[in-house]
Motif scaffolding. Sequence first.
Motif, PDB file in Angstrom:
ATOM      1  N   LEU A  22     -12.241   4.640   0.658  1.00  0.00           N
ATOM      2  CA  LEU A  22     -12.424   3.617   1.682  1.00  0.00           C
ATOM      3  C   LEU A  22     -13.495   2.411   1.953  1.00  0.00           C
ATOM      4  CD1 LEU A  22     -10.454   2.862   4.216  1.00  0.00           C
ATOM      5  CD2 LEU A  22     -11.572   4.738   5.474  1.00  0.00           C
ATOM      6  N   ALA A  23     -14.647   3.491   1.682  1.00  0.00           N
ATOM      7  CA  ALA A  23     -15.909   2.574   1.824  1.00  0.00           C
ATOM      8  C   ALA A  23     -15.904   1.185   0.668  1.00  0.00           C
ATOM      9  CB  ALA A  23     -17.142   3.538   1.577  1.00  0.00           C
ATOM     10  N   ASN A  24     -15.567   1.763  -0.113  1.00  0.00           N
ATOM     11  CA  ASN A  24     -15.395   0.636  -1.428  1.00  0.00           C
ATOM     12  C   ASN A  24     -14.391  -0.692  -0.865  1.00  0.00           C
ATOM     13  OD1 ASN A  24     -17.153   1.568  -3.420  1.00  0.00           O
ATOM     14  ND2 ASN A  24     -15.507   2.874  -4.320  1.00  0.00           N
ATOM     15  N   LEU A  32      -5.306  -4.649  -4.787  1.00  0.00           N
ATOM     16  CA  LEU A  32      -4.469  -5.339  -3.348  1.00  0.00           C
ATOM     17  C   LEU A  32      -5.606  -5.748  -2.462  1.00  0.00           C
ATOM     18  CD1 LEU A  32      -2.188  -6.004  -2.070  1.00  0.00           C
ATOM     19  CD2 LEU A  32      -1.906  -3.539  -1.161  1.00  0.00           C
ATOM     20  N   THR A  33      -6.648  -4.947  -2.161  1.00  0.00           N
ATOM     21  CA  THR A  33      -7.701  -5.302  -1.229  1.00  0.00           C
ATOM     22  C   THR A  33      -8.156  -6.833  -1.445  1.00  0.00           C
ATOM     23  OG1 THR A  33      -8.426  -3.235  -0.900  1.00  0.00           O
ATOM     24  CG2 THR A  33      -9.728  -4.819  -0.115  1.00  0.00           C
ATOM     25  N   THR A  34      -8.360  -7.162  -2.860  1.00  0.00           N
ATOM     26  CA  THR A  34      -9.171  -8.458  -3.156  1.00  0.00           C
ATOM     27  C   THR A  34      -7.906  -9.506  -3.064  1.00  0.00           C
ATOM     28  OG1 THR A  34     -10.575  -7.183  -4.791  1.00  0.00           O
ATOM     29  CG2 THR A  34     -10.030  -9.457  -5.257  1.00  0.00           C
ATOM     30  N   GLU A  35      -6.856  -9.079  -3.411  1.00  0.00           N
ATOM     31  CA  GLU A  35      -5.565 -10.120  -3.258  1.00  0.00           C
ATOM     32  C   GLU A  35      -5.397 -10.537  -1.745  1.00  0.00           C
ATOM     33  OE1 GLU A  35      -2.373  -8.300  -4.823  1.00  0.00           O
ATOM     34  OE2 GLU A  35      -3.226  -8.384  -7.292  1.00  0.00           O
ATOM     35  N   VAL A  38       0.900  -1.212   0.065  1.00  0.00           N
ATOM     36  CA  VAL A  38       0.152  -0.019   0.059  1.00  0.00           C
ATOM     37  C   VAL A  38       0.870   1.320  -0.183  1.00  0.00           C
ATOM     38  CG1 VAL A  38      -1.874   1.435   1.160  1.00  0.00           C
ATOM     39  CG2 VAL A  38      -1.922  -1.214   0.925  1.00  0.00           C
ATOM     40  N   GLN A  39       2.000   1.118   0.762  1.00  0.00           N
ATOM     41  CA  GLN A  39       3.030   2.288   0.876  1.00  0.00           C
ATOM     42  C   GLN A  39       3.599   2.494  -0.281  1.00  0.00           C
ATOM     43  OE1 GLN A  39       5.039   1.172   4.175  1.00  0.00           O
ATOM     44  NE2 GLN A  39       3.582   2.399   5.784  1.00  0.00           N
ATOM     45  N   GLN A  40       3.676   1.501  -1.155  1.00  0.00           N
ATOM     46  CA  GLN A  40       4.495   1.728  -2.540  1.00  0.00           C
ATOM     47  C   GLN A  40       3.618   2.154  -3.615  1.00  0.00           C
ATOM     48  OE1 GLN A  40       6.116  -1.973  -2.903  1.00  0.00           O
ATOM     49  NE2 GLN A  40       8.069  -1.736  -1.211  1.00  0.00           N
ATOM     50  N   LEU A  41       2.224   2.365  -3.452  1.00  0.00           N
ATOM     51  CA  LEU A  41       1.356   2.821  -4.650  1.00  0.00           C
ATOM     52  C   LEU A  41       1.698   4.332  -4.712  1.00  0.00           C
ATOM     53  CD1 LEU A  41      -2.107   1.059  -3.320  1.00  0.00           C
ATOM     54  CD2 LEU A  41      -0.595   0.535  -5.382  1.00  0.00           C
ATOM     55  N   ASN A  84     -12.768   4.009  -6.729  1.00  0.00           N
ATOM     56  CA  ASN A  84     -12.920   2.715  -6.850  1.00  0.00           C
ATOM     57  C   ASN A  84     -11.789   1.841  -5.918  1.00  0.00           C
ATOM     58  OD1 ASN A  84     -13.634   0.283  -7.684  1.00  0.00           O
ATOM     59  ND2 ASN A  84     -12.638   0.266  -9.710  1.00  0.00           N
ATOM     60  N   SER A  85     -12.164   0.654  -5.567  1.00  0.00           N
ATOM     61  CA  SER A  85     -11.363  -0.278  -4.734  1.00  0.00           C
ATOM     62  C   SER A  85      -9.981  -0.548  -5.711  1.00  0.00           C
ATOM     63  CB  SER A  85     -11.914  -1.434  -4.219  1.00  0.00           C
ATOM     64  OG  SER A  85     -12.402  -2.124  -5.270  1.00  0.00           O
ATOM     65  N   ILE A  86      -8.880  -1.020  -4.729  1.00  0.00           N
ATOM     66  CA  ILE A  86      -7.710  -1.441  -5.311  1.00  0.00           C
ATOM     67  C   ILE A  86      -7.620  -3.008  -5.398  1.00  0.00           C
ATOM     68  CG2 ILE A  86      -6.508   0.690  -5.207  1.00  0.00           C
ATOM     69  CD1 ILE A  86      -5.043  -0.776  -2.746  1.00  0.00           C
TER      70      ILE A  86
END
Length: 633
Positions: A470-472, A377-380, A362-365, A373-375
């Motif tokens: 954040l909500a997504n 990484l959250t799904t992963e 996340v910090q490297q994004l 939209n969500s990223i």
Amino acid sequence: MVPRRAVHAEEAAEVEVLNANLSKMKSVSKKIQASMSRLEQSGRNVQEAIGPVYGNTQRLQIQNANIDRILAAIEKVTQPLDLKDREERILRNRIDRVGLQEYIGSIDRTNQALQNLQQTNLRSNQQAMAELGSLLEIGTGSLEGEFRDVIRRDADPIEPLKQITTGSNYPRISSSRSGQLRMVHAHITTYAGPSTPAGELLPSAKAYAHERGQYIMLSLQNLSTACRSTARKVDANAIYRQGSNGIGAYAQGILGMFIAEYDNVCHIFNREEWSAVLQATCQSALQAFSSTLQALEVHIRENMLTDCYLAYEIIEVVSTTSINLESKTGELKHAMSDALKPIRETAKSSLSLLLNTTKQQVQQLQTLPQDGNSIPLTTETMVRLQLMTSYLSPLSSIMRSLGDGNWKAMPSSAANSTTSIPTLKSFDVGADGKQLFAHYASDVIETLLNALSSRSLTLLRGKSLQAVFLANNVTIITRMIAASDLNDLVAPSVGPKVELWRKRSTTTYLEAWREPSAHLLDVQFTAKAPRPPSTGAPIDSSAILKALNSKDKDGIKEKFRSFNTSFDELVQKHKSYRMEPEVRRALGENVRATIEPLYGRFWERYHEVDKGRQKYVKYDKSQMGQVLVGLSG
């Protein structure tokens, strides 16, 4: 008087007869005495003549006895030499030509002859003893060779996949050959046992361990190769799929072959030899197995994010196999555990690595979706947690050994160190594995959301966009928990934390709607006149406006105008954001709950300021309701 004279005359006649007989007896006695004297003299003469002859006869008898003993001793000395020649013809011949029973009988006779010679302590027997000893060594060596040859007849490598797929029994040494091997081993034990150092295997046991060890190792070689090859993937970024590696078949092959070999050992060797022979026999296969696990461990370390699940699977498979081996043979559990140690340590380090990597990624994004939209990484991250539920048993074991929460501060270098100091938590073997996993999942999700929140403050402009982003992501997390086994495992502990993040995002999003809401607030001065009671009757906007001066009316017009501008801008932004359906519905309903009551009240009081021209009042109550409802769709 006449009869009396007659009686006396008769008696007198008898006396005369007796006297006559007595005289004859005395004469005979004198003759006998004279004969005895002559006989005694003759005996003395004979004794004096025969005495020397008798002495010579005794000496001859003693000499004959000594000669017989000498002949017996000579025969005893020459007998082993005759036996050696006879047994040498047998022992130097091939066993298959002589016959095993006859060959073993010859060895027994040779051994008995050697023992007899050792008891004589004759110097002349030393050469014969050496020759018999050498002959006994030849016979024992031939027995060892025969033992090895019999083993090799059943030592052709097999393909364990056949037994694994069909469920058939693994081949064992036939009962006839087992009996033959047992007999040969018993004789080797008798002759070679005394000279074998303590703690070492007998020559026959060494031969068995070597031949059968090679047979097992070669039979399992293809399964080992399959484990290494199936670890490699076409797509390096693909996450490991459970069961796609050959470790399961490899472990089944090891289990089946080791148990079959244990049965063979029990039928051939003595009870006190079972453990040592079995371990020596399986040593080569275990070394190959350990080497395979080391190769897999290197692969896992190089692809930790995608293949750490392979480590969990290996731990579960090998642990189950070692337990089954222990129950069937009473051996090899520790050897299997030692082979598993590198994988286990790598699996431990994966927990902290996944946790720290989530934060680092996340910090490297460098950018975030500008539509909220969500990223991926959250799904992963959630997919990783979902996959972990399939390995709950090994993960529970790993987490218990680490201790609750110790995965947070454990660097990978410490995980790979065998000298790391254990904590009190690491001894809590009774800890609930499911609860530990729930705590770990909670830490991962909390770390992810904290990092996303922090990064959004830097890369996204506007609180509403940050809130939608954040909500997504919160919704993705909630949805993936509910749609998997995570729901039963972590929902009770993770759910309240995720709900707090959802509420926080909603609150942040609604802060942007404070501006249009502020335009709908008016100031009423009630000191000049009492507030009319609420009767439920419609509010007369015209009457209210008549009570206002022109400046106040202009202020109402400006409020409508400012509200329209701010509201339309926020509606446009709201529609431009990429929201999950749940997010759009929830935020839309919250916006509606905030705006609709305020606008309805304000519109009822002041909508006549526009006099129906829609110059200032752009929306009536129904139109506003439709717009607000549209925000949720």
